[in-house]
Design a protein around this motif. Structure first.
Motif, PDB file in Angstrom:
ATOM      1  N   GLU A  25      65.490  21.360 -10.115  1.00 40.78           N
ATOM      2  CA  GLU A  25      64.203  21.389 -10.798  1.00 40.78           C
ATOM      3  C   GLU A  25      64.199  22.416 -11.929  1.00 40.78           C
ATOM      4  O   GLU A  25      63.666  22.159 -13.013  1.00 40.78           O
ATOM      5  N   THR A  26      64.827  23.565 -11.662  1.00 42.55           N
ATOM      6  CA  THR A  26      64.896  24.600 -12.706  1.00 42.55           C
ATOM      7  C   THR A  26      65.724  24.123 -13.891  1.00 42.55           C
ATOM      8  O   THR A  26      65.360  24.348 -15.050  1.00 42.55           O
ATOM      9  N   TYR A  27      66.827  23.437 -13.604  1.00 46.09           N
ATOM     10  CA  TYR A  27      67.669  22.936 -14.687  1.00 46.09           C
ATOM     11  C   TYR A  27      66.911  21.934 -15.547  1.00 46.09           C
ATOM     12  O   TYR A  27      66.968  21.986 -16.786  1.00 46.09           O
ATOM     13  N   VAL A  28      66.183  21.001 -14.907  1.00 47.48           N
ATOM     14  CA  VAL A  28      65.429  19.993 -15.650  1.00 47.48           C
ATOM     15  C   VAL A  28      64.377  20.672 -16.529  1.00 47.48           C
ATOM     16  O   VAL A  28      64.206  20.331 -17.707  1.00 47.48           O
ATOM     17  N   MET A  29      63.674  21.671 -15.952  1.00 44.87           N
ATOM     18  CA  MET A  29      62.635  22.359 -16.710  1.00 44.87           C
ATOM     19  C   MET A  29      63.236  23.069 -17.913  1.00 44.87           C
ATOM     20  O   MET A  29      62.697  22.999 -19.032  1.00 44.87           O
ATOM     21  N   LEU A  30      64.364  23.742 -17.714  1.00 47.65           N
ATOM     22  CA  LEU A  30      65.004  24.454 -18.819  1.00 47.65           C
ATOM     23  C   LEU A  30      65.523  23.480 -19.876  1.00 47.65           C
ATOM     24  O   LEU A  30      65.429  23.748 -21.082  1.00 47.65           O
ATOM     25  N   ALA A  31      66.068  22.354 -19.424  1.00 48.92           N
ATOM     26  CA  ALA A  31      66.581  21.362 -20.372  1.00 48.92           C
ATOM     27  C   ALA A  31      65.450  20.757 -21.205  1.00 48.92           C
ATOM     28  O   ALA A  31      65.586  20.571 -22.420  1.00 48.92           O
ATOM     29  N   VAL A  32      64.326  20.467 -20.548  1.00 51.46           N
ATOM     30  CA  VAL A  32      63.188  19.909 -21.285  1.00 51.46           C
ATOM     31  C   VAL A  32      62.646  20.934 -22.278  1.00 51.46           C
ATOM     32  O   VAL A  32      62.302  20.599 -23.416  1.00 51.46           O
ATOM     33  N   LEU A  33      62.565  22.205 -21.862  1.00 49.96           N
ATOM     34  CA  LEU A  33      62.108  23.253 -22.778  1.00 49.96           C
ATOM     35  C   LEU A  33      63.058  23.384 -23.969  1.00 49.96           C
ATOM     36  O   LEU A  33      62.616  23.646 -25.096  1.00 49.96           O
ATOM     37  N   LYS A  34      64.351  23.192 -23.702  1.00 52.66           N
ATOM     38  CA  LYS A  34      65.310  23.255 -24.807  1.00 52.66           C
ATOM     39  C   LYS A  34      65.074  22.103 -25.791  1.00 52.66           C
ATOM     40  O   LYS A  34      65.159  22.286 -27.006  1.00 52.66           O
ATOM     41  N   LEU A  35      64.749  20.910 -25.251  1.00 51.89           N
ATOM     42  CA  LEU A  35      64.447  19.781 -26.127  1.00 51.89           C
ATOM     43  C   LEU A  35      63.178  20.044 -26.941  1.00 51.89           C
ATOM     44  O   LEU A  35      63.120  19.746 -28.149  1.00 51.89           O
TER      45      LEU A  35
ATOM     46  N   SER B  10      57.184  31.252 -28.141  1.00 47.77           N
ATOM     47  CA  SER B  10      56.573  31.036 -26.823  1.00 47.77           C
ATOM     48  C   SER B  10      57.491  30.214 -25.920  1.00 47.77           C
ATOM     49  O   SER B  10      57.637  30.510 -24.733  1.00 47.77           O
ATOM     50  N   VAL B  11      58.106  29.176 -26.500  1.00 43.13           N
ATOM     51  CA  VAL B  11      59.018  28.338 -25.715  1.00 43.13           C
ATOM     52  C   VAL B  11      60.222  29.155 -25.263  1.00 43.13           C
ATOM     53  O   VAL B  11      60.655  29.072 -24.101  1.00 43.13           O
ATOM     54  N   HIS B  12      60.774  29.970 -26.154  1.00 38.05           N
ATOM     55  CA  HIS B  12      61.922  30.812 -25.788  1.00 38.05           C
ATOM     56  C   HIS B  12      61.554  31.780 -24.665  1.00 38.05           C
ATOM     57  O   HIS B  12      62.325  31.973 -23.716  1.00 38.05           O
ATOM     58  N   LEU B  13      60.366  32.385 -24.769  1.00 40.90           N
ATOM     59  CA  LEU B  13      59.941  33.334 -23.740  1.00 40.90           C
ATOM     60  C   LEU B  13      59.723  32.627 -22.413  1.00 40.90           C
ATOM     61  O   LEU B  13      60.072  33.162 -21.344  1.00 40.90           O
ATOM     62  N   LEU B  14      59.167  31.416 -22.466  1.00 37.77           N
ATOM     63  CA  LEU B  14      58.973  30.652 -21.234  1.00 37.77           C
ATOM     64  C   LEU B  14      60.300  30.306 -20.592  1.00 37.77           C
ATOM     65  O   LEU B  14      60.445  30.362 -19.352  1.00 37.77           O
ATOM     66  N   GLN B  15      61.287  29.971 -21.397  1.00 37.16           N
ATOM     67  CA  GLN B  15      62.620  29.705 -20.856  1.00 37.16           C
ATOM     68  C   GLN B  15      63.172  30.919 -20.113  1.00 37.16           C
ATOM     69  O   GLN B  15      63.767  30.791 -19.030  1.00 37.16           O
ATOM     70  N   MET B  16      62.956  32.101 -20.678  1.00 34.10           N
ATOM     71  CA  MET B  16      63.451  33.324 -20.049  1.00 34.10           C
ATOM     72  C   MET B  16      62.765  33.570 -18.707  1.00 34.10           C
ATOM     73  O   MET B  16      63.410  33.963 -17.720  1.00 34.10           O
ATOM     74  N   PHE B  17      61.468  33.315 -18.607  1.00 37.79           N
ATOM     75  CA  PHE B  17      60.749  33.541 -17.359  1.00 37.79           C
ATOM     76  C   PHE B  17      61.066  32.470 -16.316  1.00 37.79           C
ATOM     77  O   PHE B  17      61.078  32.753 -15.119  1.00 37.79           O
ATOM     78  N   VAL B  18      61.299  31.232 -16.770  1.00 38.13           N
ATOM     79  CA  VAL B  18      61.687  30.183 -15.822  1.00 38.13           C
ATOM     80  C   VAL B  18      63.033  30.520 -15.188  1.00 38.13           C
ATOM     81  O   VAL B  18      63.259  30.339 -13.974  1.00 38.13           O
ATOM     82  N   ASP B  19      63.938  31.010 -16.018  1.00 35.15           N
ATOM     83  CA  ASP B  19      65.284  31.377 -15.537  1.00 35.15           C
ATOM     84  C   ASP B  19      65.362  32.888 -15.296  1.00 35.15           C
ATOM     85  O   ASP B  19      66.348  33.533 -15.637  1.00 35.15           O
ATOM     86  N   VAL B  20      64.286  33.444 -14.684  1.00 35.29           N
ATOM     87  CA  VAL B  20      64.162  34.896 -14.559  1.00 35.29           C
ATOM     88  C   VAL B  20      65.287  35.510 -13.726  1.00 35.29           C
ATOM     89  O   VAL B  20      65.670  36.673 -13.929  1.00 35.29           O
ATOM     90  N   HIS B  21      65.829  34.741 -12.788  1.00 33.01           N
ATOM     91  CA  HIS B  21      66.895  35.289 -11.926  1.00 33.01           C
ATOM     92  C   HIS B  21      68.194  35.519 -12.694  1.00 33.01           C
ATOM     93  O   HIS B  21      69.046  36.284 -12.252  1.00 33.01           O
ATOM     94  N   HIS B  22      68.352  34.848 -13.818  1.00 31.66           N
ATOM     95  CA  HIS B  22      69.553  35.015 -14.612  1.00 31.66           C
ATOM     96  C   HIS B  22      69.269  35.744 -15.933  1.00 31.66           C
ATOM     97  O   HIS B  22      70.086  35.692 -16.856  1.00 31.66           O
ATOM     98  N   THR B  23      68.109  36.362 -16.014  1.00 33.02           N
ATOM     99  CA  THR B  23      67.718  37.085 -17.234  1.00 33.02           C
ATOM    100  C   THR B  23      67.485  38.551 -16.894  1.00 33.02           C
ATOM    101  O   THR B  23      66.762  38.861 -15.946  1.00 33.02           O
ATOM    102  N   SER B  24      68.098  39.433 -17.627  1.00 32.04           N
ATOM    103  CA  SER B  24      67.938  40.868 -17.364  1.00 32.04           C
ATOM    104  C   SER B  24      66.537  41.337 -17.725  1.00 32.04           C
ATOM    105  O   SER B  24      65.855  40.738 -18.568  1.00 32.04           O
ATOM    106  N   ARG B  25      66.121  42.434 -17.065  1.00 32.57           N
ATOM    107  CA  ARG B  25      64.806  43.001 -17.364  1.00 32.57           C
ATOM    108  C   ARG B  25      64.744  43.489 -18.816  1.00 32.57           C
ATOM    109  O   ARG B  25      63.702  43.408 -19.462  1.00 32.57           O
ATOM    110  N   HIS B  26      65.876  43.964 -19.328  1.00 34.27           N
ATOM    111  CA  HIS B  26      65.929  44.430 -20.716  1.00 34.27           C
ATOM    112  C   HIS B  26      65.638  43.269 -21.677  1.00 34.27           C
ATOM    113  O   HIS B  26      64.869  43.410 -22.632  1.00 34.27           O
ATOM    114  N   ALA B  27      66.246  42.091 -21.390  1.00 35.94           N
ATOM    115  CA  ALA B  27      66.024  40.923 -22.241  1.00 35.94           C
ATOM    116  C   ALA B  27      64.573  40.446 -22.152  1.00 35.94           C
ATOM    117  O   ALA B  27      63.962  40.070 -23.162  1.00 35.94           O
ATOM    118  N   LEU B  28      63.987  40.478 -20.928  1.00 38.25           N
ATOM    119  CA  LEU B  28      62.599  40.078 -20.764  1.00 38.25           C
ATOM    120  C   LEU B  28      61.667  41.004 -21.534  1.00 38.25           C
ATOM    121  O   LEU B  28      60.720  40.550 -22.190  1.00 38.25           O
TER     122      LEU B  28
END
Length: 413
Positions: free
Chosen positions: A56-66, A124-142
């Protein structure tokens, strides 16, 4: 007299704008790259879903990328079309059914605000991608992603705030330009109309008897600023036009012109009829509608336009004056025919009409058909009328003078 060397240098410098044309063609190529990237990402997503490896996370990230790719492509279109129209050359899409609403009155201010808001959307879309994939995003990047996004929002808000006052200031700066010869502060027709209003006798009164002219919603603050800057002698609305007074006129054409689409299409309007049949009322009503549609308008009588153009010619800046009038998609020339012009002044009107031919709109009111304009403009009349009427709606109003009828009625009572 203008210095020929300076004029040639100025035209040469202005011609360098075409150096930007290859840049916009390069952006078109970049648009093709994003189309390829979109379908590549979409194909990868479909394969992952069909194979059952898509979470589900992959689909959400892929759609956000589109979505991100589409938004960047929209930003490219805005820069290509709006930037080319504003900074290089006009695009002849006026009147096309697919023309973007903002293209008919695009300017650098509008373009900047639209680009800023588009960038905020992409961020906004880029920031949403970072929060959706929060487990693979560093706090510094967020943290920095959020700070950068807020900076974009703040910048867009500042641009939007500044664009309103700047546009209003520009409209106010041109408010005094349609005045007549030096020394006059109020045009003759304005004095006449204001006098009528003080006596409670407007030129046209009474509600429309039929819904031939649809009622428009109230204008916003920017539209009000454009209406004030247009130099109308009085505020006359199409809704207040007495449809029962003229014995005959094309109501369907008037209703269509009331939508102000003729301005975007760079068409002209010619209102012909005896004095007192409502030509000026309709011209002002169309002008108000154009202001409400986002266009800048300038109103003056034929005598005032003659004085303005004559002053510009005497000062050696006629070309500059005609170029400055390009800022107004619609000019209104009222009361043509009431005063005949000498050959030199008639030539100035020809210059005005020829300069705006297929580039911007004119509304002209007169007391005689175009075939009799030689009585006003002399030898210039055929060429002037030919260019004016080529892309024009001509409305003939027949009837007695509204003012004379009121005076006769008052005497009878």
């Amino acid at each position: 007299m203008r210095n020929p060397t300076t004029t040639t240098l100025g035209y040469a410098l202005f011609a360098t704008r075409w150096l930007q044309a290859p840049l916009y063609f390069g952006l078109v190529a970049a648009q093709g790259v994003y189309v390829y990237k979109f379908f590549k990402e979409l194909w990868t997503l479909i394969l992952m879903c069909v194979s059952g490896h898509a979470t589900e996370t992959y689909v959400m990230l892929a759609v956000l990328k589109l979505v991100d790719v589409v938004m960047i492509a929209n930003l490219l279109i805005m820069v290509i079309v709006g930037g080319y129209e504003t900074f290089v050359s006009r695009i002849g899409l006026q009147g096309h059914r697919d023309q973007p609403e903002w293209l008919s009155h695009v300017n650098s201010n509008v373009l900047k605000v639209k680009l800023a808001t588009a960038i905020v959307g992409i961020s906004s879309v880029h920031l949403l991608q970072m929060f959706v994939d929060v487990h693979h995003t560093s706090r510094h990047a967020l943290l920095w992603g959020t700070v950068i996004h807020m900076a974009f929002i703040f910048s867009a808000a500042i641009l939007a705030y500044m664009s309103g006052p700047m546009a209003a200031h520009g409209d106010r700066g041109h408010a005094e330009r349609p005045q007549a010869a030096p020394g006059r502060t109020t045009p003759p027709h304005a004095e006449r109309d204001h006098g009528d209003q003080r006596q409670g006798k407007p030129e046209q009164e009474g509600p429309a008897a039929t819904p031939a002219v649809p009622r428009q919603p109230g204008p916003d603050a920017d539209a009000e600023a454009r209406i004030r800057a247009a130099g109308f002698p009085a505020r006359k609305l199409l809704e207040d036009f007495d449809l029962q007074h003229p014995r005959g006129f094309d109501r369907e054409t008037v209703a269509r012109l009331g939508k102000a689409e003729f301005v975007a299409a760079r068409r002209n309007v010619v209102l012909v009829g005896p004095p007192g049949t409502g030509k000026t009322h309709l011209a002002i009503g169309f002008g108000v509608r154009a202001c409400q549609a986002g266009h800048r308008v300038l109103f003056a009588t034929a005598a005032e336009w003659a004085a303005r153009l004559s002053d510009a010619r005497a000062a050696g800046r006629l070309d500059a004056e005609l170029a400055a009038l390009d800022e107004y998609p619609l000019l209104i020339v009222d009361e043509v025919g009431y005063t005949p012009f000498d050959a030199a002044t008639a030539g100035l009107f020809f210059r005005l009409v020829a300069h705006r031919y297929e580039r911007a709109s004119l509304i002209v009111t007169g007391d005689r058909p175009l075939g009799r304009w030689d009585e006003v403009f002399g030898a210039s009349a055929p060429a002037l009328a030919d260019r004016l009427a080529h892309h024009a709606d001509i409305v003939r109003l027949d009837g007695d003078s509204y003012r004379t009828r009121r005076a006769t009625s008052a005497w009878a009572d």
